[in-house]
Design a protein around this motif. Sequence first.
Motif, PDB file in Angstrom:
ATOM      1  N   GLU A 334      90.062  39.652  77.180  1.00 57.74           N
ATOM      2  CA  GLU A 334      88.642  39.928  76.936  1.00 57.74           C
ATOM      3  C   GLU A 334      88.225  38.859  75.939  1.00 57.74           C
ATOM      4  O   GLU A 334      88.542  38.939  74.753  1.00 57.74           O
ATOM      5  CB  GLU A 334      88.454  41.343  76.372  1.00 57.74           C
ATOM      6  CG  GLU A 334      88.860  42.458  77.329  1.00 57.74           C
ATOM      7  CD  GLU A 334      87.839  42.729  78.442  1.00 57.74           C
ATOM      8  OE1 GLU A 334      86.732  42.157  78.392  1.00 57.74           O
ATOM      9  OE2 GLU A 334      88.162  43.499  79.366  1.00 57.74           O
ATOM     10  N   THR A 335      87.544  37.840  76.435  1.00 54.94           N
ATOM     11  CA  THR A 335      87.320  36.644  75.628  1.00 54.94           C
ATOM     12  C   THR A 335      86.452  36.918  74.402  1.00 54.94           C
ATOM     13  O   THR A 335      86.659  36.336  73.346  1.00 54.94           O
ATOM     14  CB  THR A 335      86.669  35.548  76.477  1.00 54.94           C
ATOM     15  OG1 THR A 335      85.577  36.133  77.191  1.00 54.94           O
ATOM     16  CG2 THR A 335      87.659  34.967  77.466  1.00 54.94           C
ATOM     17  N   ALA A 336      85.448  37.787  74.567  1.00 52.09           N
ATOM     18  CA  ALA A 336      84.539  38.100  73.460  1.00 52.09           C
ATOM     19  C   ALA A 336      83.673  39.276  73.899  1.00 52.09           C
ATOM     20  O   ALA A 336      83.801  39.758  75.027  1.00 52.09           O
ATOM     21  CB  ALA A 336      83.656  36.901  73.137  1.00 52.09           C
ATOM     22  N   TYR A 337      82.810  39.735  72.993  1.00 50.96           N
ATOM     23  CA  TYR A 337      81.901  40.831  73.338  1.00 50.96           C
ATOM     24  C   TYR A 337      80.561  40.281  73.795  1.00 50.96           C
ATOM     25  O   TYR A 337      79.798  39.740  73.005  1.00 50.96           O
ATOM     26  CB  TYR A 337      81.703  41.758  72.139  1.00 50.96           C
ATOM     27  CG  TYR A 337      82.803  42.774  72.030  1.00 50.96           C
ATOM     28  CD1 TYR A 337      82.685  44.025  72.642  1.00 50.96           C
ATOM     29  CD2 TYR A 337      83.967  42.472  71.348  1.00 50.96           C
ATOM     30  CE1 TYR A 337      83.709  44.948  72.560  1.00 50.96           C
ATOM     31  CE2 TYR A 337      84.993  43.396  71.259  1.00 50.96           C
ATOM     32  CZ  TYR A 337      84.855  44.636  71.862  1.00 50.96           C
ATOM     33  OH  TYR A 337      85.874  45.555  71.785  1.00 50.96           O
ATOM     34  N   ILE A 338      80.292  40.462  75.061  1.00 50.74           N
ATOM     35  CA  ILE A 338      79.021  39.997  75.608  1.00 50.74           C
ATOM     36  C   ILE A 338      77.885  40.882  75.085  1.00 50.74           C
ATOM     37  O   ILE A 338      76.719  40.499  75.109  1.00 50.74           O
ATOM     38  CB  ILE A 338      79.096  39.981  77.164  1.00 50.74           C
ATOM     39  CG1 ILE A 338      78.098  38.992  77.747  1.00 50.74           C
ATOM     40  CG2 ILE A 338      78.922  41.373  77.743  1.00 50.74           C
ATOM     41  CD1 ILE A 338      78.331  38.713  79.226  1.00 50.74           C
ATOM     42  N   SER A 339      78.248  42.068  74.573  1.00 51.97           N
ATOM     43  CA  SER A 339      77.244  42.992  74.031  1.00 51.97           C
ATOM     44  C   SER A 339      76.841  42.622  72.604  1.00 51.97           C
ATOM     45  O   SER A 339      75.906  43.182  72.056  1.00 51.97           O
ATOM     46  CB  SER A 339      77.790  44.424  74.064  1.00 51.97           C
ATOM     47  OG  SER A 339      79.075  44.477  73.474  1.00 51.97           O
ATOM     48  N   ASN A 340      77.554  41.699  72.007  1.00 51.54           N
ATOM     49  CA  ASN A 340      77.192  41.192  70.687  1.00 51.54           C
ATOM     50  C   ASN A 340      76.355  39.920  70.893  1.00 51.54           C
ATOM     51  O   ASN A 340      76.851  38.931  71.425  1.00 51.54           O
ATOM     52  CB  ASN A 340      78.484  40.887  69.915  1.00 51.54           C
ATOM     53  CG  ASN A 340      78.232  40.273  68.557  1.00 51.54           C
ATOM     54  OD1 ASN A 340      77.343  39.431  68.397  1.00 51.54           O
ATOM     55  ND2 ASN A 340      79.009  40.668  67.580  1.00 51.54           N
ATOM     56  N   PRO A 341      75.077  39.949  70.490  1.00 47.97           N
ATOM     57  CA  PRO A 341      74.187  38.825  70.821  1.00 47.97           C
ATOM     58  C   PRO A 341      74.732  37.463  70.377  1.00 47.97           C
ATOM     59  O   PRO A 341      74.541  36.466  71.065  1.00 47.97           O
ATOM     60  CB  PRO A 341      72.896  39.165  70.068  1.00 47.97           C
ATOM     61  CG  PRO A 341      72.927  40.648  69.935  1.00 47.97           C
ATOM     62  CD  PRO A 341      74.366  41.023  69.779  1.00 47.97           C
ATOM     63  N   GLU A 342      75.435  37.469  69.247  1.00 51.51           N
ATOM     64  CA  GLU A 342      75.988  36.200  68.766  1.00 51.51           C
ATOM     65  C   GLU A 342      77.079  35.696  69.716  1.00 51.51           C
ATOM     66  O   GLU A 342      77.118  34.522  70.068  1.00 51.51           O
ATOM     67  CB  GLU A 342      76.609  36.458  67.396  1.00 51.51           C
ATOM     68  CG  GLU A 342      76.356  35.392  66.364  1.00 51.51           C
ATOM     69  CD  GLU A 342      76.849  35.896  65.023  1.00 51.51           C
ATOM     70  OE1 GLU A 342      77.989  35.561  64.673  1.00 51.51           O
ATOM     71  OE2 GLU A 342      76.106  36.657  64.357  1.00 51.51           O
ATOM     72  N   GLU A 343      77.935  36.622  70.114  1.00 53.97           N
ATOM     73  CA  GLU A 343      79.029  36.222  71.013  1.00 53.97           C
ATOM     74  C   GLU A 343      78.516  35.969  72.429  1.00 53.97           C
ATOM     75  O   GLU A 343      79.078  35.159  73.158  1.00 53.97           O
ATOM     76  CB  GLU A 343      80.151  37.269  70.986  1.00 53.97           C
ATOM     77  CG  GLU A 343      80.865  37.291  69.637  1.00 53.97           C
ATOM     78  CD  GLU A 343      82.257  37.905  69.684  1.00 53.97           C
ATOM     79  OE1 GLU A 343      82.552  38.644  70.633  1.00 53.97           O
ATOM     80  OE2 GLU A 343      83.045  37.619  68.753  1.00 53.97           O
ATOM     81  N   GLU A 344      77.443  36.657  72.793  1.00 53.12           N
ATOM     82  CA  GLU A 344      76.836  36.403  74.104  1.00 53.12           C
ATOM     83  C   GLU A 344      76.410  34.937  74.172  1.00 53.12           C
ATOM     84  O   GLU A 344      76.639  34.246  75.168  1.00 53.12           O
ATOM     85  CB  GLU A 344      75.626  37.326  74.327  1.00 53.12           C
ATOM     86  CG  GLU A 344      74.906  37.053  75.655  1.00 53.12           C
ATOM     87  CD  GLU A 344      73.655  37.906  75.860  1.00 53.12           C
ATOM     88  OE1 GLU A 344      73.259  38.630  74.921  1.00 53.12           O
ATOM     89  OE2 GLU A 344      73.082  37.838  76.965  1.00 53.12           O
ATOM     90  N   LYS A 345      75.807  34.486  73.072  1.00 49.63           N
ATOM     91  CA  LYS A 345      75.347  33.099  73.002  1.00 49.63           C
ATOM     92  C   LYS A 345      76.534  32.141  73.101  1.00 49.63           C
ATOM     93  O   LYS A 345      76.485  31.153  73.834  1.00 49.63           O
ATOM     94  CB  LYS A 345      74.616  32.893  71.665  1.00 49.63           C
ATOM     95  CG  LYS A 345      73.479  31.899  71.728  1.00 49.63           C
ATOM     96  CD  LYS A 345      72.590  32.065  70.508  1.00 49.63           C
ATOM     97  CE  LYS A 345      72.182  30.713  69.946  1.00 49.63           C
ATOM     98  NZ  LYS A 345      71.565  30.833  68.629  1.00 49.63           N
ATOM     99  N   LEU A 346      77.597  32.470  72.369  1.00 49.00           N
ATOM    100  CA  LEU A 346      78.798  31.628  72.400  1.00 49.00           C
ATOM    101  C   LEU A 346      79.399  31.577  73.800  1.00 49.00           C
ATOM    102  O   LEU A 346      79.826  30.522  74.273  1.00 49.00           O
ATOM    103  CB  LEU A 346      79.841  32.167  71.414  1.00 49.00           C
ATOM    104  CG  LEU A 346      79.612  31.860  69.940  1.00 49.00           C
ATOM    105  CD1 LEU A 346      80.642  32.584  69.091  1.00 49.00           C
ATOM    106  CD2 LEU A 346      79.673  30.355  69.689  1.00 49.00           C
ATOM    107  N   LEU A 347      79.431  32.758  74.452  1.00 49.91           N
ATOM    108  CA  LEU A 347      80.057  32.833  75.780  1.00 49.91           C
ATOM    109  C   LEU A 347      79.343  31.936  76.788  1.00 49.91           C
ATOM    110  O   LEU A 347      79.938  31.461  77.745  1.00 49.91           O
ATOM    111  CB  LEU A 347      80.050  34.278  76.293  1.00 49.91           C
ATOM    112  CG  LEU A 347      81.166  35.180  75.761  1.00 49.91           C
ATOM    113  CD1 LEU A 347      80.911  36.627  76.151  1.00 49.91           C
ATOM    114  CD2 LEU A 347      82.529  34.727  76.290  1.00 49.91           C
ATOM    115  N   LYS A 348      78.022  31.741  76.567  1.00 45.83           N
ATOM    116  CA  LYS A 348      77.253  30.904  77.493  1.00 45.83           C
ATOM    117  C   LYS A 348      77.390  29.426  77.155  1.00 45.83           C
ATOM    118  O   LYS A 348      77.064  28.573  77.960  1.00 45.83           O
ATOM    119  CB  LYS A 348      75.765  31.283  77.414  1.00 45.83           C
ATOM    120  CG  LYS A 348      75.425  32.524  78.192  1.00 45.83           C
ATOM    121  CD  LYS A 348      73.950  32.592  78.488  1.00 45.83           C
ATOM    122  CE  LYS A 348      73.102  32.572  77.222  1.00 45.83           C
ATOM    123  NZ  LYS A 348      71.704  32.941  77.451  1.00 45.83           N
TER     124      LYS A 348
END
Length: 589
Positions: A334-348
């Motif tokens: 699970e690379t990161a939490y897509i539900s965390n806006p900061e990590e969502e940004k990182l994931l993209k």
Amino acid sequence: MRAAMAVIPLMLLISASAFAGGEIQNVRHWTAPDQTRIVFDVSDGIVFTVHKETGRVFIDFQDTTLKDSLPSTIDMKKPAIEKIVLGRSPGDVLRAELHIPEGAESKVFRLKRFQDRPERVVVDLRLPALEKKESETRQAVKKDRRERIVIIDPGHGGDDPGALGRHGTKEKDVVLQIGRKLRDELNGREGYRAFLTRNGDYYVPFRKRVTIAKEYGADLFVSIHADAVKGTHARGSSVYALSLSGASNEAARLLATNENLSDIIGGVSEEESGEETDAILLNMFQTNTINRSMLFGSTVLDRLGDVGNIKFASVQHAPFRVLKLPDIPSVLVETAYISNPEEEKLLKHRLHQQKIAGAIADAITEFLPAEETGGPDGKIVKKGRSGREDRTAVALYPVKRGETLAGIAKKHDTTLAVLLKLNDMKIDDPLLWGRKIKVPAADSGEEAVQPKKTAGSREPASKRHFLTYRVKKGDSLGRIAREKQVALQVLLEANDMKRGDPLFVGRLLKIPVAGTAADTATAAEKPKKATANGREKMIYYRVKRGDNLTEIARRHHTSVENLMALNSIKRGDPLYVNRRIRVPSPSAP
Ligand SMILES: [Zn+2]
């Protein structure tokens, strides 16, 4: 095929109000290289019949209207489908006519309303000849592979978006992007070949993902995901291995339950949704494979810790269906939490995706060092460290009962990969207590020796030494293997036995001993010699991302040649991030 269009009159569409029956609300499709899925979103309980002719599949929906906004002809030109024509047909039915090429096969089935999805009528159109060819290609890779094979599994796809971010990011998209970067990263490293279980926006059933890994003869399997929870605060990467029973905690259990819904959300027909692997087979292999998966997973966690936050400090386990591979170490990241806006940004973010891919690739190369293949049987043999004087100072360490290679690595402040390389071992080689293995000396006061020019502790089975053991009442092969710390497979081979063979009381079994008399002699004869040889005083330097030997040599006032000799590195060898390499101490004369 095009001529057929003329003979099928297109019917005028009748508005929804004229019928009290069902409605086709939407027509969607997903395309894989060898198949296309057509999904009709319909109202609950729609009645339909299917009949097939050469080049055509007819689906007749009773008492059904087509939503106004939908076209009557949909040109597809995708694998296994040319076009869809929707129109009224005699007998007051709405007919969907699918034009399919020669050799295409179709399956039509209903998926019930699930979560926020409406009832669906699904048409899977496949090209069996192409599927067969693809499967053969995978098996050919297995048969004459020259590299480590790594299967990367981007989760979800198609009708299953996976978790969703606050700003609309879909898990299925970012994990595919990360998966492709990981594939490219690995393919760029000598000795590795990586393949994806899906390379596009379509759903692949669990069973097929597992089959793909088996057909390739995977050495490792990595499923890539992104986590989500209700709140926005949770963050960090986590790594999971298979558990056949419980989960390590409630969150892990819930996560597995959610991830296991994919087949339902992605929409898999009943016959495709069966269990991936025979439970008995899985049970037989589980301990060894799961242990290796945990070990691999902890390496992944270590490397991910370099690029971001970590959710759990250790590898968790839960019954993930996609990890049910009996003999291939498999982890779910699970690379990161897509539900965390900061990590969502990182994931993209492309750069962050690359960092994650790089970290996982580093873990893979660390856990499973590259090898060269040998014989025509496709069996991997070790790359020989031939020809060159190996001046690495090592010590011999006698293995104690119950110790693992990972534990020994930790104790000596080195990595598992280094121990495997020093001892010319494979990760699943048995580690017998009393065996003396080589560990980096690092001025620890342990007996230092010069290693032999060619590391040769791995011998063919025929040359191995054996002890004998008389089978007692209540013994099982598994228990004997465990007690004698020999891999079950090795024990079976040594005794010419197969799994499931009866074990008679009183039978003499051969117990292979990995450490040979010659090794022990070397250990006894050569101690302390090297310390008297006036070794250079060394310190360790941990390789960082972007480092190269020239740069490291310059910074430590030495030459590349010296570094190569000190660390048994050959020209062209990859320099793994976090590898500890020896450099001359600044205080040395
Ligand atoms: Zn997922």
